[in-house]
Motif scaffolding. Structure first.
Motif, PDB file in Angstrom:
ATOM      1  N   MET B   1      37.125  39.764  31.858  1.00 61.53           N
ATOM      2  CA  MET B   1      37.046  39.012  33.108  1.00 61.53           C
ATOM      3  C   MET B   1      38.122  39.498  34.055  1.00 61.53           C
ATOM      4  SD  MET B   1      37.769  35.037  33.552  1.00 61.53           S
ATOM      5  CE  MET B   1      39.388  34.599  34.041  1.00 61.53           C
ATOM      6  N   ALA B   2      37.677  39.837  35.219  1.00 60.17           N
ATOM      7  CA  ALA B   2      38.628  40.377  36.178  1.00 60.17           C
ATOM      8  C   ALA B   2      39.507  39.265  36.710  1.00 60.17           C
ATOM      9  CB  ALA B   2      37.877  41.039  37.311  1.00 60.17           C
ATOM     10  N   VAL B   3      40.744  39.572  36.810  1.00 60.48           N
ATOM     11  CA  VAL B   3      41.669  38.612  37.383  1.00 60.48           C
ATOM     12  C   VAL B   3      41.838  38.878  38.871  1.00 60.48           C
ATOM     13  CG1 VAL B   3      44.050  37.839  37.302  1.00 60.48           C
ATOM     14  CG2 VAL B   3      42.810  38.257  35.205  1.00 60.48           C
ATOM     15  N   CYS B   4      41.678  40.157  39.216  1.00 59.60           N
ATOM     16  CA  CYS B   4      41.810  40.497  40.629  1.00 59.60           C
ATOM     17  C   CYS B   4      40.898  41.673  40.917  1.00 59.60           C
ATOM     18  CB  CYS B   4      43.263  40.838  40.953  1.00 59.60           C
ATOM     19  SG  CYS B   4      43.482  41.564  42.577  1.00 59.60           S
ATOM     20  N   VAL B   5      40.226  41.619  42.042  1.00 60.14           N
ATOM     21  CA  VAL B   5      39.345  42.709  42.455  1.00 60.14           C
ATOM     22  C   VAL B   5      39.733  43.121  43.864  1.00 60.14           C
ATOM     23  CG1 VAL B   5      36.997  43.325  43.075  1.00 60.14           C
ATOM     24  CG2 VAL B   5      37.415  42.001  41.027  1.00 60.14           C
ATOM     25  N   ALA B   6      39.846  44.423  44.062  1.00 62.07           N
ATOM     26  CA  ALA B   6      40.224  44.885  45.401  1.00 62.07           C
ATOM     27  C   ALA B   6      39.384  46.087  45.773  1.00 62.07           C
ATOM     28  CB  ALA B   6      41.702  45.246  45.447  1.00 62.07           C
ATOM     29  N   VAL B   7      39.048  46.144  47.048  1.00 57.43           N
ATOM     30  CA  VAL B   7      38.350  47.300  47.599  1.00 57.43           C
ATOM     31  C   VAL B   7      39.273  47.904  48.639  1.00 57.43           C
ATOM     32  CG1 VAL B   7      36.339  48.093  48.871  1.00 57.43           C
ATOM     33  CG2 VAL B   7      36.116  46.205  47.251  1.00 57.43           C
ATOM     34  N   ILE B   8      39.624  49.147  48.417  1.00 62.83           N
ATOM     35  CA  ILE B   8      40.592  49.802  49.294  1.00 62.83           C
ATOM     36  C   ILE B   8      39.875  50.889  50.076  1.00 62.83           C
ATOM     37  CG2 ILE B   8      42.854  50.879  49.389  1.00 62.83           C
ATOM     38  CD1 ILE B   8      42.958  48.325  47.883  1.00 62.83           C
ATOM     39  N   ALA B   9      40.171  50.952  51.341  1.00 61.93           N
ATOM     40  CA  ALA B   9      39.518  51.946  52.181  1.00 61.93           C
ATOM     41  C   ALA B   9      40.151  53.311  51.956  1.00 61.93           C
ATOM     42  CB  ALA B   9      39.637  51.542  53.640  1.00 61.93           C
ATOM     43  N   LYS B  10      39.542  54.266  52.575  1.00 60.45           N
ATOM     44  CA  LYS B  10      40.027  55.629  52.430  1.00 60.45           C
ATOM     45  C   LYS B  10      41.460  55.774  52.916  1.00 60.45           C
ATOM     46  CE  LYS B  10      38.290  58.647  55.215  1.00 60.45           C
ATOM     47  NZ  LYS B  10      37.400  59.606  55.883  1.00 60.45           N
ATOM     48  N   GLU B  11      41.795  55.043  53.950  1.00 59.41           N
ATOM     49  CA  GLU B  11      43.146  55.138  54.495  1.00 59.41           C
ATOM     50  C   GLU B  11      44.123  54.231  53.766  1.00 59.41           C
ATOM     51  OE1 GLU B  11      40.495  54.481  56.298  1.00 59.41           O
ATOM     52  OE2 GLU B  11      40.163  56.286  57.454  1.00 59.41           O
ATOM     53  N   ASN B  12      43.683  53.763  52.628  1.00 58.94           N
ATOM     54  CA  ASN B  12      44.561  52.971  51.758  1.00 58.94           C
ATOM     55  C   ASN B  12      44.963  51.629  52.335  1.00 58.94           C
ATOM     56  OD1 ASN B  12      44.490  54.778  49.706  1.00 58.94           O
ATOM     57  ND2 ASN B  12      46.303  55.902  50.381  1.00 58.94           N
ATOM     58  N   TYR B  13      44.093  51.018  53.072  1.00 57.41           N
ATOM     59  CA  TYR B  13      44.330  49.620  53.395  1.00 57.41           C
ATOM     60  C   TYR B  13      43.193  48.804  52.787  1.00 57.41           C
ATOM     61  CZ  TYR B  13      40.887  50.320  57.103  1.00 57.41           C
ATOM     62  OH  TYR B  13      39.755  50.616  57.796  1.00 57.41           O
ATOM     63  N   PRO B  14      43.459  47.550  52.481  1.00 55.91           N
ATOM     64  CA  PRO B  14      42.445  46.792  51.742  1.00 55.91           C
ATOM     65  C   PRO B  14      41.298  46.338  52.631  1.00 55.91           C
ATOM     66  CG  PRO B  14      44.372  45.433  52.114  1.00 55.91           C
ATOM     67  CD  PRO B  14      44.701  46.769  52.641  1.00 55.91           C
ATOM     68  N   LEU B  15      40.102  46.565  52.149  1.00 52.98           N
ATOM     69  CA  LEU B  15      38.924  46.024  52.813  1.00 52.98           C
ATOM     70  C   LEU B  15      38.588  44.655  52.260  1.00 52.98           C
ATOM     71  CD1 LEU B  15      36.573  49.113  52.819  1.00 52.98           C
ATOM     72  CD2 LEU B  15      37.847  48.186  54.741  1.00 52.98           C
ATOM     73  N   TYR B  16      38.972  44.464  51.032  1.00 50.65           N
ATOM     74  CA  TYR B  16      38.609  43.224  50.382  1.00 50.65           C
ATOM     75  C   TYR B  16      39.515  43.077  49.194  1.00 50.65           C
ATOM     76  CZ  TYR B  16      35.706  39.780  47.991  1.00 50.65           C
ATOM     77  OH  TYR B  16      35.237  38.661  47.379  1.00 50.65           O
ATOM     78  N   ILE B  17      40.173  41.941  49.099  1.00 51.39           N
ATOM     79  CA  ILE B  17      41.005  41.731  47.911  1.00 51.39           C
ATOM     80  C   ILE B  17      40.937  40.270  47.552  1.00 51.39           C
ATOM     81  CG2 ILE B  17      43.074  41.537  49.372  1.00 51.39           C
ATOM     82  CD1 ILE B  17      44.555  42.788  46.907  1.00 51.39           C
ATOM     83  N   ARG B  18      40.718  40.040  46.309  1.00 50.72           N
ATOM     84  CA  ARG B  18      40.561  38.658  45.866  1.00 50.72           C
ATOM     85  C   ARG B  18      41.074  38.511  44.451  1.00 50.72           C
ATOM     86  NH1 ARG B  18      35.030  36.184  45.960  1.00 50.72           N
ATOM     87  NH2 ARG B  18      35.311  34.563  44.452  1.00 50.72           N
ATOM     88  N   SER B  19      41.825  37.461  44.261  1.00 52.02           N
ATOM     89  CA  SER B  19      42.342  37.208  42.917  1.00 52.02           C
ATOM     90  C   SER B  19      41.936  35.833  42.442  1.00 52.02           C
ATOM     91  CB  SER B  19      43.871  37.276  42.895  1.00 52.02           C
ATOM     92  OG  SER B  19      44.360  37.933  44.011  1.00 52.02           O
ATOM     93  N   VAL B  20      42.067  35.657  41.172  1.00 57.09           N
ATOM     94  CA  VAL B  20      41.917  34.328  40.600  1.00 57.09           C
ATOM     95  C   VAL B  20      43.000  33.443  41.185  1.00 57.09           C
ATOM     96  CG1 VAL B  20      42.236  33.050  38.479  1.00 57.09           C
ATOM     97  CG2 VAL B  20      40.830  35.082  38.488  1.00 57.09           C
ATOM     98  N   PRO B  21      42.631  32.326  41.726  1.00 61.79           N
ATOM     99  CA  PRO B  21      43.590  31.606  42.556  1.00 61.79           C
ATOM    100  C   PRO B  21      44.770  30.968  41.840  1.00 61.79           C
ATOM    101  CG  PRO B  21      41.462  30.486  42.481  1.00 61.79           C
ATOM    102  CD  PRO B  21      41.287  31.786  41.815  1.00 61.79           C
TER     103      PRO B  21
END
Lengths: 586, 139
Positions: B1-21
């Motif tokens: 089970m993922a505790v945190c999921v992140a999508v990082i753009a090519k320029e290394n900034y996050p497009l989407y980041i979400r963690s278990v609260p």
């Protein structure tokens, strides 16, 4: 559903309704829901979300209903409090039924208490200022309670359902049972007519309550007008649902198909959507690409996140393109949103592509009709003001005669030539072109009697041309279309006249053979009659043609210029891209 | 089970980041950020081979005492980073791969939306619900 069932009656006893009362109340409840726009849910204005599956009645029609019961305002307040609606903030089915019972009790002279409803009571009586109200509310026996009941029984997930079953088993025979037990006499027809009246009354009454959303209603009132008689229940209900934007947020109920009124696409809406689809993509079985659709929907002036969400809902296969049913669903959602309807959590069942394709297999036969003139519509037909466009198109569509196969290849040709020159113009021109072009089909089908039809169609076309705004540019395409549709038949007569209609049949068939195929065969019998009139008509047509030609030639040159400029821009951009490319490769 | 999921753009900034609260989210953000270096390292190492053959799934980026961090890079240099609880030993490599595949598919769906501009934050509800399912899934 804890709140609705248990909370509704508060600490009081469970609500026992006789079968007749049950039928009557659920019918009324259905009306109130239907009047509210198929919606579940009035929550408090902060839009506390009612869990889906709750059937709740809108405040508006409920208030009307209560007033119609002729009880004093104070009594009504008491009733509202007692039934628990005040506490939870909305009328769930339980609260509503309790309220109805209390009304009956009050009308019978009993004090307004929970205990009063334990005993058997006659049905509550509601009178409205118009007789239609009485029809609606006073005679539940004649309205089809059963078929309406069933979806609600299915959709209600509260304990009330169990109570219904108990009631049915108990079969308490109150005196009011007997008339109600008789099966509904002529349900659909009877219901439809009073409903259409009833909703107009409702609308007028709620107008006093909700003056604010008036503007949103107006444009929709008009397009629904012409089709009102034809459709019966659906457009009035749908219209009422679309028009109604209450102060309280509503959630459409997605459970059963029946209460899905705001998400149900009516016939003329469907036609309009298909029409729009064709303006973007002539082939109805193909897709609209994402960018084209994006441009189109952006004109609706909704915010990008909302449009993004609507796309997400409607593009079921997530391929970045919209098929016809997907497009209709998306368009419908946009229209609903523009009218103040909150977007649903998921795509409602009536908007699913499979459902839409099954429900409306029309696009096939509409092909022939729309093909001819949809191509002449500018490529980016963008409705800046959806309501206005809707109104125009629906009004025009209402003018159509039954579409025939007389829409022929020559029309296509004629209109195609104008399409090449009619470039994407901005929105103000679109309604004009639309109104100018759409009347063409009525002109075309009566080709069998070209002489008479020509007079008639010319007369028709003149006022329709006059409708087009003064811009010469767009009136010229319309004129040209008009005249283009005319000339194919005219050359016949021009040739015929010198020969004095000697061998007109042959001539007609030969000369017309190529372009004007279908209608040509038919004119021979009637051509003889009005040759002199035709002469004049031909001359005026020639004049118009020449004018149109001049204007179009001018347009052509201007547009060529623009094309050149755009080409240059493109080249410049490509150069830039080339320069930047090595940098971006990782 | 993922505790945190992140999508990082090519320029290394996050497009989407979400963690278990429940947890301190900043910790996860930091872990994701530091894992980007490892991602770049792996990519450049593999990058000497033909780019076509480079596998998208990067595998375990680095383990910490409590967590393991997995990485995945798409062909457009968008990175998916997933932080997983170490105590969850039942999670096998295949499962992580499948989770990344789901992520990638959902991301593609988001991209297909013409109203989404590449480089914007991802606000798609479908994507959200998919990530939620992943985070609660393998309890």
């Amino acid at each position: 559903m804890e709140a609705a069932a248990g909370g509704g009656c508060g600490s009081g006893p469970p609500l026992l309704l006789s079968e007749g009362e049950q039928q009557c109340y659920s019918e009324i409840f259905a009306r109130c829901i239907g009047a509210a726009g198929g919606g579940a849910g009035s929550g408090p204005p902060e839009a506390a979300r009612v869990p889906p599956g709750t059937a709740t009645a809108a405040a508006g029609p409920v208030a009307d209903l209560f007033r119609a019961s002729q009880l004093s305002a104070e009594t009504l307040h008491q009733i509202t409090e007692l039934c628990g609606a005040k506490r939870i903030g909305y009328f769930g089915p339980t609260q509503f039924y309790v309220a109805l019972k209390l009304i009956a009790a009050a009308q019978s002279g009993l004090p307004v208490r929970i205990e009063s409803i334990k005993c058997e009571l006659p049905l509550p009586r509601f009178t409205m200022s118009k007789t239609d109200g009485e029809i609606r509310f006073g005679n539940p026996a004649e309205l089809h309670g059963t078929t309406v009941q069933i979806p609600y029984l299915i959709s209600e997930k509260n304990t009330f359902k169990r109570m219904d079953d108990e009631d049915k088993q108990q079969e308490t025979q109150s005196p009011t049972m007997s008339p109600l037990a008789s099966p509904p006499s002529s349900p659909p027809h009877y219901q439809r007519v009073p409903l259409s009246h009833g909703y107009s009354k409702l609308r007028s009454s709620t107008e006093q309550m909700h003056p604010a959303p008036y503007e949103a209603r107006q444009p929709l009132v008009q397009p629904e007008g012409p089709s009102l008689g034809g459709q019966g229940t659906k457009p009035p209900r749908h219209q009422a649902s679309l028009i109604r934007s209450f102060s309280v947020e509503r959630e459409p109920q997605d459970n059963s198909n029946y209460p899905d009124e705001p998400w149900r696409i009516t016939e003329e809406q469907r036609e309009y959507y298909v029409n729009q689809f064709r303006s973007l993509q002539p082939d109805p079985s193909s897709f609209i690409s994402g960018s084209v659709a994006k441009n189109f929907f952006t004109k609706s002036k909704l915010s990008i996140p909302e449009l993004s969400y609507i796309w997400e809902l409607s593009d079921a296969d997530c391929d970045g393109a919209l098929t016809l049913p997907e497009f209709c669903a998306a368009f419908h959602l946009i229209v609903a949103r523009k009218n103040g309807y909150p977007l649903p959590e998921g795509l409602p069942p009536t908007l699913q592509p499979e459902y839409l394709q099954a429900a409306f297999p029309k696009p096939k036969w509409e092909c022939a009709l729309f093909d001819s003139y949809s191509e002449s519509m500018p490529a980016n037909q963008q409705p800046p003001d959806l309501n206005r466009m809707e109104k125009l198109s629906i009004k025009d569509m209402a003018d159509f005669p039954v579409p025939t196969q007389d829409v022929t290849g020559d029309d296509k040709q004629a209109l195609k030539s104008t399409t090449d020159e009619a470039l994407p113009k901005d929105m103000s021109e679109d309604p004009a072109t639309k109104s100018g072009l759409l009347p063409l089909p009525p002109a075309l089908p009566p080709r069998p009697c070209p002489s008479q039809s020509e007079q008639a169609s010319e007369a028709e076309l003149h006022p329709q041309l006059n409708r087009a705004p003064s811009q010469a540019a767009e009136s010229s395409p319309t004129k040209k279309d008009v005249t283009h549709s005319q000339p194919p038949s005219k050359p016949i007569r021009r040739k015929l006249r010198p020969e004095n209609q000697a061998t007109e049949n042959q001539e007609a068939s030969t000369t017309v053979g190529g372009p004007a195929s279908v209608g040509a065969v038919k004119p021979h019998p009637t051509v003889q009659k009005q040759s002199s009139k035709q002469k004049k008509a031909i001359q005026t047509a020639i004049r118009k043609n020449k004018e149109a030609n001049a204007v179009l030639a001018r347009l052509n040159s201007e547009l060529q210029q623009q094309l050149k400029e755009v080409h240059q821009e493109r080249i410049a951009l490509e150069n830039q891209l080339e320069q930047l490319r090595p940098v971006t490769v990782l | 089970m993922a505790v945190c999921v992140a999508v990082i753009a090519k320029e290394n900034y996050p497009l989407y980041i979400r963690s278990v609260p429940m947890e301190n989210e900043l910790k996860f953000h930091y872990m994701v950020h530091t894992s980007l270096d490892v991602v770049d390292e792996k990519v450049s190492a593999m990058g000497k081979a033909l780019v076509d053959q480079r596998e998208l799934y990067l595998g375990l980026l680095y383990p910490t005492e409590d967590y393991k961090v997995y990485g995945y890079v798409t062909n457009s240099k968008v990175k998916f980073v997933m932080v997983v609880d170490s105590s969850n030993t039942a999670l096998r490599d295949n499962e992580i791969r499948s989770m990344f595949r789901k992520l990638h598919n959902s991301y593609t769906d988001v991209m297909c939306n013409p109203f989404y501009n590449p480089g914007d934050r991802i606000q798609s509800r479908a994507f959200d619900s998919m990530v939620t399912s992943m985070m609660i899934q393998v309890c």
